[in-house]
Scaffold this motif. Structure first.
Motif, PDB file in Angstrom:
ATOM      1  N   TYR A 144       0.803  -1.220   0.000  1.00 46.00           N
ATOM      2  CA  TYR A 144       0.000   0.000   0.000  1.00 46.00           C
ATOM      3  C   TYR A 144       0.837   1.272   0.000  1.00 46.00           C
ATOM      4  O   TYR A 144       0.287   2.373   0.066  1.00 46.00           O
ATOM      5  CB  TYR A 144      -0.960  -0.017   1.201  1.00 46.00           C
ATOM      6  CG  TYR A 144      -2.004  -1.096   1.072  1.00 46.00           C
ATOM      7  CD1 TYR A 144      -3.227  -0.845   0.476  1.00 46.00           C
ATOM      8  CD2 TYR A 144      -1.744  -2.391   1.510  1.00 46.00           C
ATOM      9  CE1 TYR A 144      -4.183  -1.837   0.326  1.00 46.00           C
ATOM     10  CE2 TYR A 144      -2.684  -3.398   1.367  1.00 46.00           C
ATOM     11  CZ  TYR A 144      -3.899  -3.124   0.772  1.00 46.00           C
ATOM     12  OH  TYR A 144      -4.828  -4.127   0.615  1.00 46.00           O
ATOM     13  N   LEU A 145       2.159   1.126  -0.097  1.00 49.76           N
ATOM     14  CA  LEU A 145       3.030   2.301  -0.013  1.00 49.76           C
ATOM     15  C   LEU A 145       2.692   3.332  -1.086  1.00 49.76           C
ATOM     16  O   LEU A 145       2.497   4.512  -0.791  1.00 49.76           O
ATOM     17  CB  LEU A 145       4.497   1.879  -0.129  1.00 49.76           C
ATOM     18  CG  LEU A 145       5.555   2.982   0.049  1.00 49.76           C
ATOM     19  CD1 LEU A 145       6.859   2.384   0.553  1.00 49.76           C
ATOM     20  CD2 LEU A 145       5.839   3.749  -1.244  1.00 49.76           C
ATOM     21  N   SER A 146       2.626   2.911  -2.347  1.00 48.03           N
ATOM     22  CA  SER A 146       2.437   3.913  -3.400  1.00 48.03           C
ATOM     23  C   SER A 146       1.036   4.509  -3.375  1.00 48.03           C
ATOM     24  O   SER A 146       0.849   5.680  -3.732  1.00 48.03           O
ATOM     25  CB  SER A 146       2.763   3.337  -4.779  1.00 48.03           C
ATOM     26  OG  SER A 146       1.854   2.332  -5.153  1.00 48.03           O
ATOM     27  N   LEU A 147       0.026   3.745  -2.943  1.00 46.68           N
ATOM     28  CA  LEU A 147      -1.313   4.301  -2.799  1.00 46.68           C
ATOM     29  C   LEU A 147      -1.305   5.438  -1.790  1.00 46.68           C
ATOM     30  O   LEU A 147      -1.808   6.542  -2.051  1.00 46.68           O
ATOM     31  CB  LEU A 147      -2.291   3.216  -2.354  1.00 46.68           C
ATOM     32  CG  LEU A 147      -3.687   3.705  -1.950  1.00 46.68           C
ATOM     33  CD1 LEU A 147      -4.428   4.270  -3.152  1.00 46.68           C
ATOM     34  CD2 LEU A 147      -4.480   2.586  -1.290  1.00 46.68           C
ATOM     35  N   LEU A 148      -0.727   5.191  -0.617  1.00 50.53           N
ATOM     36  CA  LEU A 148      -0.718   6.199   0.439  1.00 50.53           C
ATOM     37  C   LEU A 148       0.185   7.378   0.081  1.00 50.53           C
ATOM     38  O   LEU A 148      -0.156   8.533   0.349  1.00 50.53           O
ATOM     39  CB  LEU A 148      -0.284   5.564   1.754  1.00 50.53           C
ATOM     40  CG  LEU A 148      -1.238   4.488   2.285  1.00 50.53           C
ATOM     41  CD1 LEU A 148      -0.610   3.738   3.442  1.00 50.53           C
ATOM     42  CD2 LEU A 148      -2.568   5.096   2.705  1.00 50.53           C
ATOM     43  N   GLU A 149       1.327   7.082  -0.535  1.00 55.22           N
ATOM     44  CA  GLU A 149       2.260   8.159  -0.889  1.00 55.22           C
ATOM     45  C   GLU A 149       1.666   9.088  -1.941  1.00 55.22           C
ATOM     46  O   GLU A 149       1.693  10.316  -1.800  1.00 55.22           O
ATOM     47  CB  GLU A 149       3.566   7.554  -1.400  1.00 55.22           C
ATOM     48  CG  GLU A 149       4.617   8.583  -1.770  1.00 55.22           C
ATOM     49  CD  GLU A 149       5.917   7.923  -2.188  1.00 55.22           C
ATOM     50  OE1 GLU A 149       6.868   7.946  -1.397  1.00 55.22           O
ATOM     51  OE2 GLU A 149       5.974   7.389  -3.317  1.00 55.22           O
TER      52      GLU A 149
END
Length: 257
Positions: A144-149
């Motif tokens: 989920y890193l790129s979604l949140l970033e």
């Protein structure tokens, strides 16, 4: 692009954890979690340890640290650190003898090894060189890193939506927010892989917790006044099954039987 080329031509690895608020939070929380579980003083193998960002403070804490990395320039920098020895090598084929370390750190290899069989080999090697009862600490990047970033930064464009969805569904990260193609985990997947390698007492922790996108949005200048709140949130959510995957990184802690 291979790893040696990426790290030779990209931003300096030894400053990675200082460049952004979430990098600084990752560094502090990794210290906190490792100190919670490490015996002391311990013989530690830091496999995939880069330039020795973590090896440096571990050695200063009194541990005997040996670092292995695939990038020769990283190894040369790490070898110059007080209390650290280093060699060029591969986490899938360690040169260390059986049962020769009290703890093994895999803080980079599992996401760089995109083939599940390669991750299994790295975990098997970590188990081989650990003494019975020894500690494994293995990191993953959250799916989920790129979604949140991108959502926090206002860069979740229509063009980015498909690759963001794809990495959440498959773990196959294609480089759409920078970095090389890697494998990104869920907490459940990381736990399963470590347990399948024969480790026991497997626990997975969220490293940065849910506040890291807000820290990045606020910027480095306010990091000192906001970091304690972010650390507090990370501790509260570190094993919450509904929030653990909101961390940018995950840390599996386990024991060799």
């Amino acid at each position: 692009m291979d790893l040696e080329t990426h790290y030779a031509t990209g931003p300096a690895e030894d400053s990675r954890l200082a460049r952004t608020p979430h990098g600084r939070l990752e560094y502090l929380r990794t210290q906190e979690l490792l100190r919670r579980f490490l015996p002391g003083p311990a013989r530690i193998l830091d496999a995939g340890g880069g330039t020795g960002v973590h090896a440096a403070w571990l050695a200063a804490d009194g541990h005997a640290v040996h670092l292995v990395d695939v990038v020769p320039d990283h190894v040369a920098q790490a070898a110059a650190l007080p209390g650290v020895t280093a060699e060029t090598g591969d986490a899938r084929a360690l040169t260390a003898p059986d049962a020769s370390f009290d703890a093994v750190l895999l803080l980079g290899p599992l996401y760089h090894l995109v083939d599940p069989a390669d991750r299994a080999r790295a975990l098997a090697e970590a188990g081989r060189v650990l003494r019975p009862g020894g500690l494994l600490a293995a990191a993953g990047i959250s799916r989920y890193l790129s979604l949140l970033e991108t959502a926090a930064a206002g860069t979740l464009t229509a063009e980015r939506e498909a690759p963001v969805r794809a990495v959440i569904e498959t773990g196959a990260y294609d480089g759409h927010v920078g970095f090389v193609p890697t494998h990104w985990h869920t907490a459940a997947e990381l736990r399963t892989e470590v347990a399948a390698a024969g480790f026991r007492e497997v626990s997975v922790y969220g490293v940065e917790g849910p506040a890291w996108p807000a820290l990045d949005a606020a910027g480095l200048e306010v990091f000192p006044e906001r970091v304690e709140n972010a650390l507090r949130a990370a501790r509260i959510a570190e094993q919450d099954p509904r929030l653990i995957d909101t961390s940018a990184h995950l840390l599996a802690v386990a024991r060799r039987p």
